[in-house]
Design an enzyme around this catalytic site. Structure first.
Site, PDB file in Angstrom:
ATOM      1  N   CYS A  97       0.840  -1.200   0.000  1.00 45.10           N
ATOM      2  CA  CYS A  97       0.000   0.000   0.000  1.00 45.10           C
ATOM      3  C   CYS A  97       0.876   1.252   0.000  1.00 45.10           C
ATOM      4  O   CYS A  97       1.553   1.531  -0.990  1.00 45.10           O
ATOM      5  CB  CYS A  97      -0.967  -0.028   1.181  1.00 45.10           C
ATOM      6  N   HIS A  99      -3.642  -5.433   1.030  1.00 43.80           N
ATOM      7  CA  HIS A  99      -3.490  -5.850   2.422  1.00 43.80           C
ATOM      8  C   HIS A  99      -4.026  -7.274   2.571  1.00 43.80           C
ATOM      9  O   HIS A  99      -4.983  -7.670   1.891  1.00 43.80           O
ATOM     10  CB  HIS A  99      -4.283  -4.930   3.349  1.00 43.80           C
TER      11      HIS A  99
END
Length: 435
Positions: free
Chosen positions: A288, A383
Protein backbone atom coordinates in the site's frame (compact mmCIF):
# COMPACT_ATOMS: atom_id res chain seq x y z
CA UNK A 1 -8.88 5.45 16.92
CA UNK A 2 -6.57 3.27 14.88
CA UNK A 3 -4.81 3.05 11.55
CA UNK A 4 -5.26 -0.73 11.63
CA UNK A 5 -8.45 -1.28 9.66
CA UNK A 6 -10.08 -3.79 7.37
CA UNK A 7 -12.75 -3.75 4.68
CA UNK A 8 -16.23 -5.19 5.20
CA UNK A 9 -18.16 -7.09 2.56
CA UNK A 10 -20.08 -3.97 1.56
CA UNK A 11 -16.89 -2.00 0.94
CA UNK A 12 -16.68 0.19 4.06
CA UNK A 13 -13.75 -0.03 6.49
CA UNK A 14 -13.77 -0.54 10.26
CA UNK A 15 -11.08 -0.99 12.91
CA UNK A 16 -9.22 -4.29 12.95
CA UNK A 17 -10.16 -4.81 16.62
CA UNK A 18 -13.85 -4.73 15.73
CA UNK A 19 -13.20 -7.20 12.92
CA UNK A 20 -11.59 -9.56 15.44
CA UNK A 21 -14.58 -9.18 17.76
CA UNK A 22 -16.94 -10.04 14.93
CA UNK A 23 -14.84 -13.07 13.97
CA UNK A 24 -14.88 -14.28 17.57
CA UNK A 25 -18.69 -14.13 17.46
CA UNK A 26 -18.80 -16.00 14.16
CA UNK A 27 -20.25 -12.95 12.42
CA UNK A 28 -19.34 -11.09 9.25
CA UNK A 29 -17.88 -7.64 10.09
CA UNK A 30 -20.25 -4.74 9.42
CA UNK A 31 -19.75 -0.98 9.48
CA UNK A 32 -22.42 -0.64 12.19
CA UNK A 33 -19.96 -2.37 14.54
CA UNK A 34 -17.64 0.65 14.24
CA UNK A 35 -19.68 3.61 12.98
CA UNK A 36 -16.89 6.13 13.69
CA UNK A 37 -13.26 5.24 13.01
CA UNK A 38 -10.61 7.90 13.62
CA UNK A 39 -7.45 7.39 11.56
CA UNK A 40 -4.73 9.75 12.84
CA UNK A 41 -2.99 11.76 10.12
CA UNK A 42 -0.66 13.58 12.55
CA UNK A 43 -0.40 14.81 16.13
CA UNK A 44 -3.43 17.10 15.93
CA UNK A 45 -5.87 15.63 13.44
CA UNK A 46 -7.55 12.52 12.08
CA UNK A 47 -9.45 11.32 9.07
CA UNK A 48 -12.98 10.64 10.31
CA UNK A 49 -14.35 7.47 8.71
CA UNK A 50 -18.13 7.53 9.07
CA UNK A 51 -20.16 4.38 8.45
CA UNK A 52 -17.15 2.91 6.67
CA UNK A 53 -16.24 5.82 4.38
CA UNK A 54 -14.09 8.96 4.73
CA UNK A 55 -16.14 11.91 5.91
CA UNK A 56 -13.76 14.73 6.84
CA UNK A 57 -10.25 15.42 8.12
CA UNK A 58 -10.72 17.17 11.47
CA UNK A 59 -8.75 18.43 14.42
CA UNK A 60 -9.93 17.27 17.84
CA UNK A 61 -11.68 20.58 18.46
CA UNK A 62 -13.46 20.41 15.09
CA UNK A 63 -14.45 16.82 15.81
CA UNK A 64 -16.10 17.75 19.10
CA UNK A 65 -17.91 20.57 17.30
CA UNK A 66 -19.82 17.89 15.37
CA UNK A 67 -20.80 15.99 18.54
CA UNK A 68 -24.59 16.09 18.10
CA UNK A 69 -24.45 14.79 14.54
CA UNK A 70 -21.92 12.09 15.40
CA UNK A 71 -23.92 10.92 18.43
CA UNK A 72 -27.00 10.44 16.30
CA UNK A 73 -24.92 8.49 13.78
CA UNK A 74 -23.76 6.17 16.57
CA UNK A 75 -27.32 5.73 17.83
CA UNK A 76 -28.57 4.84 14.35
CA UNK A 77 -25.94 2.10 14.11
CA UNK A 78 -26.80 0.82 17.57
CA UNK A 79 -30.51 0.70 16.79
CA UNK A 80 -29.89 -1.28 13.60
CA UNK A 81 -27.80 -3.79 15.52
CA UNK A 82 -30.31 -3.95 18.37
CA UNK A 83 -33.06 -4.85 15.92
CA UNK A 84 -31.09 -7.90 14.76
CA UNK A 85 -29.26 -9.25 17.82
CA UNK A 86 -30.26 -10.28 21.33
CA UNK A 87 -27.03 -9.09 22.96
CA UNK A 88 -24.65 -6.29 22.01
CA UNK A 89 -21.26 -5.87 23.71
CA UNK A 90 -20.12 -2.25 23.59
CA UNK A 91 -16.40 -1.61 24.05
CA UNK A 92 -15.73 1.72 25.72
CA UNK A 93 -12.80 3.82 24.49
CA UNK A 94 -10.46 5.42 27.01
CA UNK A 95 -11.37 6.30 30.59
CA UNK A 96 -14.97 6.51 31.74
CA UNK A 97 -14.17 9.60 33.85
CA UNK A 98 -12.51 12.05 31.48
CA UNK A 99 -14.25 14.96 33.14
CA UNK A 100 -13.07 17.64 30.72
CA UNK A 101 -14.54 15.77 27.74
CA UNK A 102 -17.65 14.29 29.34
CA UNK A 103 -20.01 16.64 27.51
CA UNK A 104 -18.71 15.19 24.22
CA UNK A 105 -18.74 11.52 25.24
CA UNK A 106 -20.25 9.22 22.64
CA UNK A 107 -17.90 6.25 23.07
CA UNK A 108 -18.21 5.45 26.77
CA UNK A 109 -20.67 6.06 29.61
CA UNK A 110 -22.39 8.77 27.58
CA UNK A 111 -23.60 6.04 25.25
CA UNK A 112 -24.19 3.55 28.08
CA UNK A 113 -26.48 5.99 29.88
CA UNK A 114 -28.37 6.71 26.68
CA UNK A 115 -29.08 3.02 25.99
CA UNK A 116 -29.12 1.97 29.69
CA UNK A 117 -26.44 -0.68 29.24
CA UNK A 118 -24.98 -2.35 32.35
CA UNK A 119 -21.22 -1.82 32.52
CA UNK A 120 -18.06 -3.56 33.74
CA UNK A 121 -15.07 -1.47 34.81
CA UNK A 122 -11.88 -3.18 33.60
CA UNK A 123 -8.63 -2.34 35.41
CA UNK A 124 -5.18 -3.19 34.00
CA UNK A 125 -3.05 -4.05 37.05
CA UNK A 126 0.02 -4.57 34.87
CA UNK A 127 0.24 -0.78 34.45
CA UNK A 128 0.13 -0.19 38.21
CA UNK A 129 -2.04 2.11 40.34
CA UNK A 130 -5.04 -0.21 40.33
CA UNK A 131 -6.32 0.83 43.79
CA UNK A 132 -6.31 4.52 42.97
CA UNK A 133 -7.74 4.06 39.47
CA UNK A 134 -10.62 1.81 40.51
CA UNK A 135 -11.68 3.66 43.68
CA UNK A 136 -11.09 7.07 42.12
CA UNK A 137 -13.15 6.19 39.06
CA UNK A 138 -16.18 5.17 41.12
CA UNK A 139 -15.93 8.34 43.21
CA UNK A 140 -16.05 10.50 40.07
CA UNK A 141 -19.16 8.91 38.56
CA UNK A 142 -22.47 10.75 38.37
CA UNK A 143 -25.40 8.92 40.04
CA UNK A 144 -26.96 7.85 36.71
CA UNK A 145 -23.58 6.49 35.63
CA UNK A 146 -22.75 4.80 38.92
CA UNK A 147 -25.97 2.79 38.83
CA UNK A 148 -24.87 1.23 35.53
CA UNK A 149 -21.30 0.26 36.51
CA UNK A 150 -22.26 -2.84 38.44
CA UNK A 151 -18.94 -4.65 38.84
CA UNK A 152 -15.23 -4.31 38.23
CA UNK A 153 -12.54 -6.79 37.22
CA UNK A 154 -8.76 -6.82 37.45
CA UNK A 155 -6.93 -7.84 34.28
CA UNK A 156 -3.34 -8.87 33.41
CA UNK A 157 -2.33 -10.02 36.91
CA UNK A 158 1.15 -11.56 37.12
CA UNK A 159 2.17 -14.07 39.78
CA UNK A 160 0.22 -15.80 42.58
CA UNK A 161 -3.35 -14.52 42.36
CA UNK A 162 -4.07 -15.60 45.96
CA UNK A 163 -1.75 -12.81 47.11
CA UNK A 164 -4.32 -10.33 45.80
CA UNK A 165 -7.28 -11.70 47.77
CA UNK A 166 -6.94 -8.92 50.35
CA UNK A 167 -6.68 -6.44 47.47
CA UNK A 168 -10.02 -7.62 46.13
CA UNK A 169 -11.65 -7.20 49.54
CA UNK A 170 -10.23 -3.69 49.90
CA UNK A 171 -11.50 -2.67 46.48
CA UNK A 172 -14.94 -4.14 47.14
CA UNK A 173 -15.16 -2.28 50.47
CA UNK A 174 -14.05 1.03 48.94
CA UNK A 175 -16.29 0.84 45.86
CA UNK A 176 -19.34 -0.98 47.17
CA UNK A 177 -19.14 -3.27 44.10
CA UNK A 178 -18.31 -6.92 43.70
CA UNK A 179 -15.22 -8.01 41.80
CA UNK A 180 -16.10 -10.02 38.71
CA UNK A 181 -12.72 -11.74 38.74
CA UNK A 182 -8.93 -11.40 38.74
CA UNK A 183 -7.62 -12.43 35.34
CA UNK A 184 -4.01 -13.57 34.95
CA UNK A 185 -1.63 -12.28 32.33
CA UNK A 186 -2.03 -14.58 29.32
CA UNK A 187 1.08 -14.40 27.12
CA UNK A 188 0.07 -17.52 25.17
CA UNK A 189 -3.11 -15.93 23.78
CA UNK A 190 -2.28 -14.06 20.58
CA UNK A 191 -4.80 -11.65 19.09
CA UNK A 192 -4.40 -9.02 16.38
CA UNK A 193 -3.09 -5.75 17.77
CA UNK A 194 -5.51 -2.82 17.87
CA UNK A 195 -2.99 -0.10 17.08
CA UNK A 196 0.73 0.65 16.86
CA UNK A 197 1.11 1.20 20.63
CA UNK A 198 1.44 -2.58 20.92
CA UNK A 199 4.57 -2.45 18.75
CA UNK A 200 6.57 -0.98 21.66
CA UNK A 201 6.30 -4.27 23.56
CA UNK A 202 6.69 -6.24 20.34
CA UNK A 203 9.99 -4.49 19.54
CA UNK A 204 11.51 -5.28 22.94
CA UNK A 205 10.45 -8.92 22.67
CA UNK A 206 11.81 -9.33 19.14
CA UNK A 207 15.10 -7.75 20.16
CA UNK A 208 15.45 -10.36 22.92
CA UNK A 209 14.37 -13.37 20.88
CA UNK A 210 15.32 -12.43 17.31
CA UNK A 211 15.68 -15.49 15.09
CA UNK A 212 18.74 -14.95 12.94
CA UNK A 213 17.46 -17.54 10.45
CA UNK A 214 14.68 -15.21 9.33
CA UNK A 215 16.52 -11.89 8.97
CA UNK A 216 13.34 -9.97 8.15
CA UNK A 217 12.95 -6.25 8.86
CA UNK A 218 9.79 -4.12 8.91
CA UNK A 219 10.16 -0.34 8.84
CA UNK A 220 8.10 1.15 11.65
CA UNK A 221 6.81 4.27 9.95
CA UNK A 222 5.50 7.12 12.16
CA UNK A 223 2.00 6.72 10.64
CA UNK A 224 2.18 2.94 10.17
CA UNK A 225 -1.11 1.25 9.33
CA UNK A 226 -2.33 -2.31 8.91
CA UNK A 227 0.80 -3.93 10.31
CA UNK A 228 -1.40 -6.99 10.87
CA UNK A 229 -0.18 -7.78 7.34
CA UNK A 230 2.89 -9.19 9.10
CA UNK A 231 1.26 -11.18 11.90
CA UNK A 232 2.76 -14.41 10.52
CA UNK A 233 6.24 -12.98 11.14
CA UNK A 234 6.46 -12.77 14.94
CA UNK A 235 10.27 -12.72 14.92
CA UNK A 236 10.64 -9.93 12.36
CA UNK A 237 12.50 -6.83 13.52
CA UNK A 238 10.69 -3.48 13.54
CA UNK A 239 13.24 -0.75 12.88
CA UNK A 240 13.10 3.04 13.10
CA UNK A 241 16.67 3.91 12.16
CA UNK A 242 19.54 2.49 10.12
CA UNK A 243 21.24 -0.56 11.59
CA UNK A 244 24.42 -2.38 10.73
CA UNK A 245 22.59 -5.68 10.33
CA UNK A 246 21.95 -7.20 6.92
CA UNK A 247 18.44 -8.46 6.20
CA UNK A 248 17.18 -10.82 3.53
CA UNK A 249 13.82 -9.05 3.24
CA UNK A 250 12.79 -5.50 4.17
CA UNK A 251 9.05 -4.71 4.32
CA UNK A 252 7.68 -1.20 3.87
CA UNK A 253 4.18 -1.30 5.43
CA UNK A 254 1.10 0.79 4.86
CA UNK A 255 0.90 4.34 6.20
CA UNK A 256 -1.77 6.97 6.77
CA UNK A 257 0.61 9.69 5.56
CA UNK A 258 2.81 8.48 2.73
CA UNK A 259 4.53 11.78 1.94
CA UNK A 260 5.45 12.69 5.52
CA UNK A 261 6.68 9.16 6.24
CA UNK A 262 8.78 9.20 3.06
CA UNK A 263 10.28 12.52 4.19
CA UNK A 264 10.95 10.98 7.61
CA UNK A 265 12.88 8.10 6.02
CA UNK A 266 14.90 10.54 3.94
CA UNK A 267 15.75 12.72 6.94
CA UNK A 268 16.87 9.91 9.28
CA UNK A 269 18.84 7.93 6.71
CA UNK A 270 16.48 4.98 6.33
CA UNK A 271 15.85 5.71 2.64
CA UNK A 272 19.55 5.34 1.85
CA UNK A 273 19.78 2.37 4.23
CA UNK A 274 17.02 0.54 2.31
CA UNK A 275 18.89 1.18 -0.95
CA UNK A 276 22.08 -0.27 0.60
CA UNK A 277 20.14 -3.31 1.81
CA UNK A 278 18.94 -3.85 -1.74
CA UNK A 279 22.45 -3.46 -3.13
CA UNK A 280 23.62 -6.07 -0.62
CA UNK A 281 21.05 -8.59 -1.86
CA UNK A 282 17.89 -7.91 0.15
CA UNK A 283 14.40 -8.14 -1.33
CA UNK A 284 12.34 -4.97 -0.75
CA UNK A 285 8.57 -5.44 -0.39
CA UNK A 286 6.12 -2.51 -0.23
CA UNK A 287 2.47 -2.80 0.78
CA UNK A 288 0.00 0.00 0.00
CA UNK A 289 1.77 3.20 1.11
CA UNK A 290 5.01 1.24 1.15
CA UNK A 291 4.33 0.26 -2.46
CA UNK A 292 3.85 3.93 -3.35
CA UNK A 293 7.25 4.72 -1.76
CA UNK A 294 8.98 2.25 -4.08
CA UNK A 295 8.27 4.49 -7.07
CA UNK A 296 9.91 7.66 -8.38
CA UNK A 297 7.44 10.28 -7.16
CA UNK A 298 4.42 10.71 -4.89
CA UNK A 299 2.36 13.82 -5.59
CA UNK A 300 -0.52 15.29 -3.59
CA UNK A 301 -1.82 18.34 -5.49
CA UNK A 302 -5.08 18.33 -3.52
CA UNK A 303 -3.27 18.05 -0.14
CA UNK A 304 -5.19 14.89 0.65
CA UNK A 305 -2.72 13.58 3.26
CA UNK A 306 -0.23 16.32 4.07
CA UNK A 307 0.75 19.93 3.52
CA UNK A 308 3.51 18.92 1.09
CA UNK A 309 2.67 18.75 -2.60
CA UNK A 310 5.17 16.08 -3.61
CA UNK A 311 8.11 13.94 -2.52
CA UNK A 312 10.66 11.79 -4.31
CA UNK A 313 10.29 8.06 -3.73
CA UNK A 314 12.96 5.38 -3.44
CA UNK A 315 13.17 4.96 -7.21
CA UNK A 316 13.06 1.17 -7.36
CA UNK A 317 10.08 1.27 -9.73
CA UNK A 318 9.49 3.61 -12.67
CA UNK A 319 6.18 4.79 -11.26
CA UNK A 320 4.33 7.87 -10.06
CA UNK A 321 1.59 7.89 -7.45
CA UNK A 322 -1.01 10.66 -7.32
CA UNK A 323 -2.96 10.87 -4.05
CA UNK A 324 -6.67 11.37 -4.68
CA UNK A 325 -9.60 12.58 -2.52
CA UNK A 326 -11.54 9.39 -3.28
CA UNK A 327 -10.58 6.38 -1.16
CA UNK A 328 -10.60 2.87 -2.62
CA UNK A 329 -11.95 0.31 -0.14
CA UNK A 330 -12.82 -3.14 -1.42
CA UNK A 331 -12.38 -6.86 -0.79
CA UNK A 332 -10.68 -8.78 -3.59
CA UNK A 333 -10.01 -12.34 -4.65
CA UNK A 334 -6.71 -12.74 -6.45
CA UNK A 335 -3.92 -15.06 -7.53
CA UNK A 336 -0.22 -14.36 -7.43
CA UNK A 337 1.58 -14.42 -10.76
CA UNK A 338 2.63 -18.00 -9.97
CA UNK A 339 -1.01 -19.01 -9.37
CA UNK A 340 -1.45 -19.02 -5.57
CA UNK A 341 -5.04 -18.00 -4.71
CA UNK A 342 -5.68 -15.62 -1.80
CA UNK A 343 -8.09 -13.00 -0.53
CA UNK A 344 -7.11 -9.48 0.40
CA UNK A 345 -8.44 -5.95 0.65
CA UNK A 346 -7.56 -2.50 -0.60
CA UNK A 347 -7.61 0.72 1.48
CA UNK A 348 -5.81 3.57 -0.25
CA UNK A 349 -6.25 7.10 -1.59
CA UNK A 350 -3.84 7.01 -4.49
CA UNK A 351 -3.48 5.84 -8.08
CA UNK A 352 -0.09 4.46 -9.11
CA UNK A 353 0.93 4.64 -12.76
CA UNK A 354 3.73 2.18 -13.60
CA UNK A 355 6.09 2.51 -16.56
CA UNK A 356 8.02 -0.67 -15.74
CA UNK A 357 7.15 -3.73 -17.81
CA UNK A 358 7.57 -6.10 -14.89
CA UNK A 359 5.17 -8.84 -13.90
CA UNK A 360 2.19 -7.90 -11.71
CA UNK A 361 2.20 -9.01 -8.11
CA UNK A 362 -1.27 -10.47 -8.53
CA UNK A 363 -4.12 -10.99 -10.98
CA UNK A 364 -7.49 -10.00 -9.57
CA UNK A 365 -10.68 -11.97 -10.06
CA UNK A 366 -12.18 -9.11 -12.09
CA UNK A 367 -9.40 -9.41 -14.67
CA UNK A 368 -7.28 -6.44 -13.54
CA UNK A 369 -3.68 -6.54 -12.31
CA UNK A 370 -2.24 -5.40 -9.01
CA UNK A 371 1.22 -4.18 -8.16
CA UNK A 372 4.53 -5.15 -9.65
CA UNK A 373 7.22 -7.79 -9.28
CA UNK A 374 10.76 -7.03 -10.39
CA UNK A 375 14.01 -8.75 -9.39
CA UNK A 376 14.02 -8.45 -5.57
CA UNK A 377 11.39 -5.69 -5.68
CA UNK A 378 7.73 -6.40 -4.89
CA UNK A 379 4.91 -3.87 -4.60
CA UNK A 380 1.20 -4.41 -3.93
CA UNK A 381 -1.89 -2.53 -2.79
CA UNK A 382 -3.38 -5.72 -1.35
CA UNK A 383 -3.49 -5.85 2.42
CA UNK A 384 -3.89 -9.37 3.75
CA UNK A 385 -1.82 -10.97 0.99
CA UNK A 386 0.98 -11.83 3.40
CA UNK A 387 -1.48 -13.16 5.96
CA UNK A 388 -1.79 -16.07 3.54
CA UNK A 389 0.85 -18.65 4.43
CA UNK A 390 1.42 -19.82 0.85
CA UNK A 391 1.89 -16.28 -0.46
CA UNK A 392 4.33 -15.50 2.34
CA UNK A 393 6.31 -18.67 1.65
CA UNK A 394 6.66 -17.56 -1.95
CA UNK A 395 8.30 -14.32 -0.75
CA UNK A 396 10.36 -15.95 2.02
CA UNK A 397 11.51 -19.34 0.73
CA UNK A 398 13.29 -21.41 3.39
CA UNK A 399 12.66 -18.71 6.02
CA UNK A 400 9.48 -20.14 7.52
CA UNK A 401 10.66 -23.68 8.23
CA UNK A 402 9.50 -24.90 11.62
CA UNK A 403 7.01 -22.06 12.14
CA UNK A 404 3.43 -23.19 12.66
CA UNK A 405 0.87 -20.53 11.65
CA UNK A 406 -1.64 -19.64 14.36
CA UNK A 407 -5.31 -20.30 13.82
CA UNK A 408 -7.31 -17.22 14.91
CA UNK A 409 -10.33 -19.36 15.80
CA UNK A 410 -8.19 -21.38 18.21
CA UNK A 411 -6.98 -18.17 19.82
CA UNK A 412 -10.57 -16.99 20.31
CA UNK A 413 -11.39 -20.33 21.94
CA UNK A 414 -8.39 -20.00 24.25
CA UNK A 415 -9.56 -16.50 25.18
CA UNK A 416 -13.10 -17.73 25.91
CA UNK A 417 -11.77 -20.57 28.06
CA UNK A 418 -9.50 -18.16 29.95
CA UNK A 419 -12.44 -15.83 30.65
CA UNK A 420 -14.74 -18.67 31.74
CA UNK A 421 -12.10 -20.06 34.10
CA UNK A 422 -11.51 -16.82 35.99
CA UNK A 423 -14.85 -14.99 35.91
CA UNK A 424 -17.38 -15.27 38.74
CA UNK A 425 -20.00 -16.88 36.54
CA UNK A 426 -22.86 -16.57 39.03
CA UNK A 427 -22.20 -12.85 39.49
CA UNK A 428 -21.85 -12.36 35.73
CA UNK A 429 -25.18 -14.10 35.11
CA UNK A 430 -26.92 -12.13 37.84
CA UNK A 431 -25.73 -8.71 36.61
CA UNK A 432 -25.46 -9.07 32.86
CA UNK A 433 -27.56 -11.96 31.53
CA UNK A 434 -31.03 -10.83 30.57
CA UNK A 435 -33.74 -12.69 32.45
Amino acid sequence: MSNNSMVCAGGGEIGRAQVAQAEACGLAPHTDMNPILLKPTGEMGSQVVLNGYPWKNLTAREYYGNFEFLRETVMESYERLASNYEYIVVEGAGSITELNLKQYDLVNLGLAVRIQAPCILVADIDRGGVFASVTGTFQLLEPEESDLVRTFLVNRFRGDVTLFEDGVRILEDKTGRHCLGVFPFAPDIHLDAEDSVSLDERESQSARSADASQRVAIVRLPHISNFTDFRLLPEARYITQPTGEHFDVVFLPGTKNTIEDMQWMQSNGLADWIKRQYSDGATIVGVCGGYQMLGDDIIDPDRVESTAEAVRGLGFIRATTRLMPHKTTRLVAARTHSGIPFRGYEIHMGITTIDDAGRPFAHLENGTRDGVRLPRIIGTYLHGAFENWAVLEEILPHRLAGIVPENPDQQYEHLADWFAEHVDQDLFAAEYVRK
